[in-house]
Design a protein around this motif. Structure first.
Motif, mmCIF file in Angstrom:
data_model
loop_
_atom_site.group_PDB
_atom_site.id
_atom_site.type_symbol
_atom_site.label_atom_id
_atom_site.label_comp_id
_atom_site.label_asym_id
_atom_site.label_seq_id
_atom_site.Cartn_x
_atom_site.Cartn_y
_atom_site.Cartn_z
ATOM 1 N N THR A 148 0.820 -1.209 0.000
ATOM 2 C CA THR A 148 0.000 0.000 0.000
ATOM 3 C C THR A 148 0.850 1.253 0.000
ATOM 4 O OG1 THR A 148 -1.630 -1.208 1.309
ATOM 5 C CG2 THR A 148 -1.909 1.161 1.155
ATOM 6 N N SER A 149 0.480 2.199 -0.842
ATOM 7 C CA SER A 149 1.087 3.519 -0.806
ATOM 8 C C SER A 149 0.003 4.517 -0.412
ATOM 9 C CB SER A 149 1.684 3.869 -2.181
ATOM 10 O OG SER A 149 0.685 3.857 -3.175
ATOM 11 N N GLN A 155 -4.907 3.356 -5.486
ATOM 12 C CA GLN A 155 -5.006 3.163 -4.041
ATOM 13 C C GLN A 155 -6.213 3.975 -3.582
ATOM 14 O OE1 GLN A 155 -2.741 1.133 -2.601
ATOM 15 N NE2 GLN A 155 -1.465 0.966 -4.417
#
Length: 206
Positions: free
Chosen positions: A51-52, A150
């Motif tokens: 995850t960013s 995201q």
């Protein structure tokens, strides 16, 4: 192949006390505002390798979700989309009433409802089937519009429980709604691997 990551974030503690809080539109308490500040800050500090930082924020239109989502989107210059499809279930005549009052007046109906909420809607409320269909349509539209991104979805406990059951392939299990505890500002992640026309969903509950 392409990946989409969705962080599901439940709203913080609300005003109004111990009430059945469906679509009654109440704001966060001071404690709830603090919970959301901490939770939202942690989204950007996540050490999860998959995850960013979010590319986009989606929020329920109810103020306990949309309020902190709008503030966060503004401070981080992120696009925000508010979607009625991710609202909590409408409990009709029960909505916004204290549990004590409800169990004094409608104990048998409440117990029957929690045992199998697919049998009948709350009085003047929303059928569970309609609630789940509404979320499913909103989910599919969100993924279609933001595939490969995201996504931060700020929503409600009932919505998150349905989406968790969806990923795990479980349907019409009352325990997801009555026994699965999700604290205020709880965070759950769904990872989607797009392989052609087939999405593969996994639950990432770190």
């Amino acid at each position: 192949m392409q990946n989409t990551n969705v962080i599901l974030l439940r709203h913080g503690q609300c005003e109004g006390g111990n009430i059945l809080r469906g679509q009654v539109d109440v704001g966060l308490s001071k404690q709830g505002e603090l919970q959301m500040k901490v939770a939202l800050a942690a989204v950007f500090e996540s050490k999860n390798a998959s995850t960013s930082a979010p590319d986009v924020i989606i929020s329920s239109s109810l103020i306990r979700c949309s309020g902190p989502a709008k503030a966060f989107a503004t401070s981080h210059q992120l696009p925000l989309f508010v979607d009625d499809g991710f609202k909590e279930l409408n409990f009709g005549d029960w909505d916004g009433k204290t549990f004590d009052a409800l169990y004094q007046s409608d104990a048998a109906a409440l117990d029957s409802y929690w045992a199998n909420p697919w049998l009948a809607a709350p009085p003047n409320g929303e059928l569970m089937q309609d609630f789940e269909t509404r979320i499913e349509l909103a989910w599919q539209d969100m993924i279609e519009q933001h595939q490969g991104k995201q996504i931060l979805l700020v929503t409600h406990g009932g919505v998150i429980r349905y989406l968790m059951s969806k990923v795990l392939g479980v349907s019409r299990c009352a325990g997801f709604y009555t026994s699965l505890k999700l604290p205020y500002a709880a965070k759950v992640q769904i990872d989607i691997l797009h392989d052609g026309d087939t999405p593969h969903l996994s639950l990432n509950w770190a």
